[in-house]
Design a protein around this motif. Structure first.
Motif, PDB file in Angstrom:
ATOM      1  N   PHE A  13       0.814  -1.216   0.000  1.00  0.00           N
ATOM      2  CA  PHE A  13       0.000   0.000   0.000  1.00  0.00           C
ATOM      3  C   PHE A  13       0.848   1.267   0.000  1.00  0.00           C
ATOM      4  O   PHE A  13       0.693   2.138  -0.857  1.00  0.00           O
ATOM      5  CB  PHE A  13      -0.958  -0.003   1.196  1.00  0.00           C
ATOM      6  CG  PHE A  13      -1.853   1.202   1.259  1.00  0.00           C
ATOM      7  CD1 PHE A  13      -2.902   1.344   0.373  1.00  0.00           C
ATOM      8  CD2 PHE A  13      -1.639   2.208   2.195  1.00  0.00           C
ATOM      9  CE1 PHE A  13      -3.729   2.455   0.414  1.00  0.00           C
ATOM     10  CE2 PHE A  13      -2.455   3.314   2.249  1.00  0.00           C
ATOM     11  CZ  PHE A  13      -3.513   3.438   1.357  1.00  0.00           C
ATOM     12  N   VAL A  14       1.753   1.379   0.937  1.00  0.00           N
ATOM     13  CA  VAL A  14       2.550   2.613   1.061  1.00  0.00           C
ATOM     14  C   VAL A  14       3.406   2.834  -0.181  1.00  0.00           C
ATOM     15  O   VAL A  14       3.445   3.940  -0.730  1.00  0.00           O
ATOM     16  CB  VAL A  14       3.412   2.581   2.344  1.00  0.00           C
ATOM     17  CG1 VAL A  14       4.336   3.780   2.409  1.00  0.00           C
ATOM     18  CG2 VAL A  14       2.521   2.531   3.582  1.00  0.00           C
ATOM     19  N   SER A  15       4.074   1.795  -0.644  1.00  0.00           N
ATOM     20  CA  SER A  15       4.942   1.962  -1.818  1.00  0.00           C
ATOM     21  C   SER A  15       4.140   2.322  -3.065  1.00  0.00           C
ATOM     22  O   SER A  15       4.595   3.130  -3.881  1.00  0.00           O
ATOM     23  CB  SER A  15       5.785   0.710  -2.056  1.00  0.00           C
ATOM     24  OG  SER A  15       4.960  -0.397  -2.342  1.00  0.00           O
ATOM     25  N   GLU A  16       2.952   1.761  -3.210  1.00  0.00           N
ATOM     26  CA  GLU A  16       2.114   2.086  -4.363  1.00  0.00           C
ATOM     27  C   GLU A  16       1.641   3.535  -4.317  1.00  0.00           C
ATOM     28  O   GLU A  16       1.613   4.226  -5.337  1.00  0.00           O
ATOM     29  CB  GLU A  16       0.911   1.145  -4.441  1.00  0.00           C
ATOM     30  CG  GLU A  16       1.254  -0.280  -4.788  1.00  0.00           C
ATOM     31  CD  GLU A  16       1.747  -0.427  -6.211  1.00  0.00           C
ATOM     32  OE1 GLU A  16       1.314   0.324  -7.103  1.00  0.00           O
ATOM     33  OE2 GLU A  16       2.597  -1.314  -6.435  1.00  0.00           O
ATOM     34  N   ILE A  17       1.291   4.017  -3.139  1.00  0.00           N
ATOM     35  CA  ILE A  17       0.857   5.406  -2.994  1.00  0.00           C
ATOM     36  C   ILE A  17       2.019   6.348  -3.300  1.00  0.00           C
ATOM     37  O   ILE A  17       1.870   7.331  -4.030  1.00  0.00           O
ATOM     38  CB  ILE A  17       0.290   5.668  -1.584  1.00  0.00           C
ATOM     39  CG1 ILE A  17      -0.973   4.835  -1.353  1.00  0.00           C
ATOM     40  CG2 ILE A  17       0.021   7.149  -1.372  1.00  0.00           C
ATOM     41  CD1 ILE A  17      -2.113   5.120  -2.296  1.00  0.00           C
ATOM     42  N   VAL A  18       3.193   6.060  -2.763  1.00  0.00           N
ATOM     43  CA  VAL A  18       4.366   6.903  -3.016  1.00  0.00           C
ATOM     44  C   VAL A  18       4.720   6.889  -4.499  1.00  0.00           C
ATOM     45  O   VAL A  18       5.034   7.939  -5.085  1.00  0.00           O
ATOM     46  CB  VAL A  18       5.565   6.457  -2.144  1.00  0.00           C
ATOM     47  CG1 VAL A  18       6.847   7.157  -2.566  1.00  0.00           C
ATOM     48  CG2 VAL A  18       5.268   6.723  -0.678  1.00  0.00           C
ATOM     49  N   ASN A  19       4.645   5.735  -5.137  1.00  0.00           N
ATOM     50  CA  ASN A  19       4.916   5.655  -6.577  1.00  0.00           C
ATOM     51  C   ASN A  19       3.898   6.458  -7.378  1.00  0.00           C
ATOM     52  O   ASN A  19       4.251   7.082  -8.388  1.00  0.00           O
ATOM     53  CB  ASN A  19       4.938   4.206  -7.046  1.00  0.00           C
ATOM     54  CG  ASN A  19       6.185   3.480  -6.610  1.00  0.00           C
ATOM     55  OD1 ASN A  19       7.217   4.102  -6.344  1.00  0.00           O
ATOM     56  ND2 ASN A  19       6.110   2.166  -6.517  1.00  0.00           N
ATOM     57  N   SER A  20       2.655   6.447  -6.940  1.00  0.00           N
ATOM     58  CA  SER A  20       1.623   7.227  -7.615  1.00  0.00           C
ATOM     59  C   SER A  20       1.913   8.728  -7.507  1.00  0.00           C
ATOM     60  O   SER A  20       1.797   9.469  -8.487  1.00  0.00           O
ATOM     61  CB  SER A  20       0.258   6.911  -7.002  1.00  0.00           C
ATOM     62  OG  SER A  20      -0.731   7.755  -7.530  1.00  0.00           O
ATOM     63  N   VAL A  21       2.314   9.173  -6.329  1.00  0.00           N
ATOM     64  CA  VAL A  21       2.657  10.589  -6.135  1.00  0.00           C
ATOM     65  C   VAL A  21       3.891  10.943  -6.955  1.00  0.00           C
ATOM     66  O   VAL A  21       3.949  12.001  -7.582  1.00  0.00           O
ATOM     67  CB  VAL A  21       2.867  10.906  -4.639  1.00  0.00           C
ATOM     68  CG1 VAL A  21       3.431  12.297  -4.443  1.00  0.00           C
ATOM     69  CG2 VAL A  21       1.564  10.741  -3.883  1.00  0.00           C
ATOM     70  N   ARG A  22       4.882  10.041  -6.976  1.00  0.00           N
ATOM     71  CA  ARG A  22       6.096  10.268  -7.761  1.00  0.00           C
ATOM     72  C   ARG A  22       5.746  10.420  -9.247  1.00  0.00           C
ATOM     73  O   ARG A  22       6.263  11.309  -9.929  1.00  0.00           O
ATOM     74  CB  ARG A  22       7.077   9.117  -7.552  1.00  0.00           C
ATOM     75  CG  ARG A  22       8.392   9.289  -8.276  1.00  0.00           C
ATOM     76  CD  ARG A  22       9.371   8.159  -7.975  1.00  0.00           C
ATOM     77  NE  ARG A  22       9.860   8.292  -6.613  1.00  0.00           N
ATOM     78  CZ  ARG A  22       9.775   7.348  -5.688  1.00  0.00           C
ATOM     79  NH1 ARG A  22       9.224   6.194  -5.960  1.00  0.00           N
ATOM     80  NH2 ARG A  22      10.252   7.550  -4.476  1.00  0.00           N
ATOM     81  N   LYS A  23       4.851   9.567  -9.728  1.00  0.00           N
ATOM     82  CA  LYS A  23       4.428   9.643 -11.124  1.00  0.00           C
ATOM     83  C   LYS A  23       3.721  10.972 -11.406  1.00  0.00           C
ATOM     84  O   LYS A  23       3.969  11.613 -12.437  1.00  0.00           O
ATOM     85  CB  LYS A  23       3.489   8.478 -11.442  1.00  0.00           C
ATOM     86  CG  LYS A  23       3.048   8.398 -12.872  1.00  0.00           C
ATOM     87  CD  LYS A  23       2.159   7.188 -13.106  1.00  0.00           C
ATOM     88  CE  LYS A  23       0.873   7.678 -13.700  1.00  0.00           C
ATOM     89  NZ  LYS A  23      -0.141   6.663 -13.846  1.00  0.00           N
ATOM     90  N   ASP A  24       2.874  11.419 -10.488  1.00  0.00           N
ATOM     91  CA  ASP A  24       2.191  12.705 -10.647  1.00  0.00           C
ATOM     92  C   ASP A  24       3.188  13.860 -10.673  1.00  0.00           C
ATOM     93  O   ASP A  24       3.033  14.799 -11.453  1.00  0.00           O
ATOM     94  CB  ASP A  24       1.171  12.921  -9.534  1.00  0.00           C
ATOM     95  CG  ASP A  24      -0.030  12.003  -9.641  1.00  0.00           C
ATOM     96  OD1 ASP A  24      -0.235  11.396 -10.720  1.00  0.00           O
ATOM     97  OD2 ASP A  24      -0.767  11.883  -8.642  1.00  0.00           O
ATOM     98  N   LEU A  25       4.200  13.794  -9.822  1.00  0.00           N
ATOM     99  CA  LEU A  25       5.228  14.842  -9.815  1.00  0.00           C
ATOM    100  C   LEU A  25       6.007  14.856 -11.123  1.00  0.00           C
ATOM    101  O   LEU A  25       6.303  15.925 -11.663  1.00  0.00           O
ATOM    102  CB  LEU A  25       6.186  14.644  -8.641  1.00  0.00           C
ATOM    103  CG  LEU A  25       5.641  14.969  -7.251  1.00  0.00           C
ATOM    104  CD1 LEU A  25       6.638  14.537  -6.186  1.00  0.00           C
ATOM    105  CD2 LEU A  25       5.313  16.435  -7.125  1.00  0.00           C
ATOM    106  N   ASN A  26       6.342  13.675 -11.625  1.00  0.00           N
ATOM    107  CA  ASN A  26       7.059  13.598 -12.897  1.00  0.00           C
ATOM    108  C   ASN A  26       6.219  14.171 -14.034  1.00  0.00           C
ATOM    109  O   ASN A  26       6.733  14.892 -14.882  1.00  0.00           O
ATOM    110  CB  ASN A  26       7.450  12.151 -13.217  1.00  0.00           C
ATOM    111  CG  ASN A  26       8.544  11.637 -12.323  1.00  0.00           C
ATOM    112  OD1 ASN A  26       9.285  12.410 -11.730  1.00  0.00           O
ATOM    113  ND2 ASN A  26       8.643  10.329 -12.214  1.00  0.00           N
TER     114      ASN A  26
END
Length: 71
Positions: free
Chosen positions: A40-53
């Motif tokens: 859960f946590v890693s998927e959420i962080v990856n989603s935010v990272r993708k949005d930032l990119n």
């Protein structure tokens, strides 16, 4: 340098918020969303990272357009 610091702060805050949210979710709720407790946590962080990119790439395109249109 400030951009990297800001990005790190956002990702850290996203991880913290995801950890807090994880405490309130049941396994069934997580399963309904397609997550597990371990991912859960890693998927959420990856989603935010993708949005930032995506936001960075869009900003770059806008800056490039401004340079072409307004020399």
């Amino acid at each position: 340098m400030l951009k990297k610091l800001f990005r790190a702060m956002i990702l850290s805050r996203a991880a913290s918020a995801a950890n807090q949210t994880l405490k309130t979710l049941s396994d069934r709720q997580l399963d309904d969303m397609g997550f597990s407790r371990t991912t859960f946590v890693s998927e959420i962080v990856n989603s935010v990272r993708k949005d930032l990119n995506t936001a960075e790439n869009e900003m770059s395109h806008l800056q490039m357009i401004n340079r072409i249109v307004n020399p």
